[in-house]
Design a protein around this motif. Sequence first.
Motif: not given
Length: 250
Positions: A71-79
Amino acid sequence: HGDLSTFMDCISGWSIDGAILSPWLLSEIMKQAKLLPEGKKAVIELIKSSMRDIKAIKRPDEILTEGAKTFDSLQTILVENSIIEMLGERLLVEVTEATKGRGDYFEKESVLGPLLSISTILPSVNPLFLRSSQYTCFTSLRGFPTPFAGEVEQCQNGIQEGFHKIHTILHAALLQQLKCSSVKNNILSWMAAVVSLNELRAGPKFELKKAPQLVASDGFLVNFCAVLLEFCKPFFSTHPSAPKLPLINP
């Protein structure tokens, strides 16, 4: 898949060897990836693979804890700016491809499909499970675990928090898409296509069990609607800092 997971761990700062991928380095890598078709394809697979990892978590009440680093990595890359553009391009491709498919296309093929399709709603229920006489012989056994109210509430809270995290991440990603002028229309077309391709569900006599392949599942559309509702908060909020509801002309 192992290399993709390792890369995502570095983004989130949860890698085993302590390696961290800084925001600047991530941005530079994505700028280069955007220049090549192979790079764009790799980024989309990176996102989809990470979402599959979350979907693979067996217990829905452990989604938030077991999937924390993902979740942490997705929050970073998706924005990330370059990824916003690449994801927007991919969603437009899906709109085109969906016209040749069926209602379940987005659930099975979309880059966001793995996350949107996570659900506790069973696609079908065996009628035998609805009859207490069929399982009383097991639940009446001495030593059969009895769930206490506190445990049930804890489990329910875990499920709710996990799905709230999913909806929050997807809303944030789509919001960034809408703020990007170059791909704004892409995401609007994608949302419209999801609704249009599942219009059959709105029929008064439609039964999902008779034609499950024609439309997306209940779980997918519940998540999709939950994400769309997040966009309504600014004008439905009655908080003094967001007095937009009275401005709407019915």
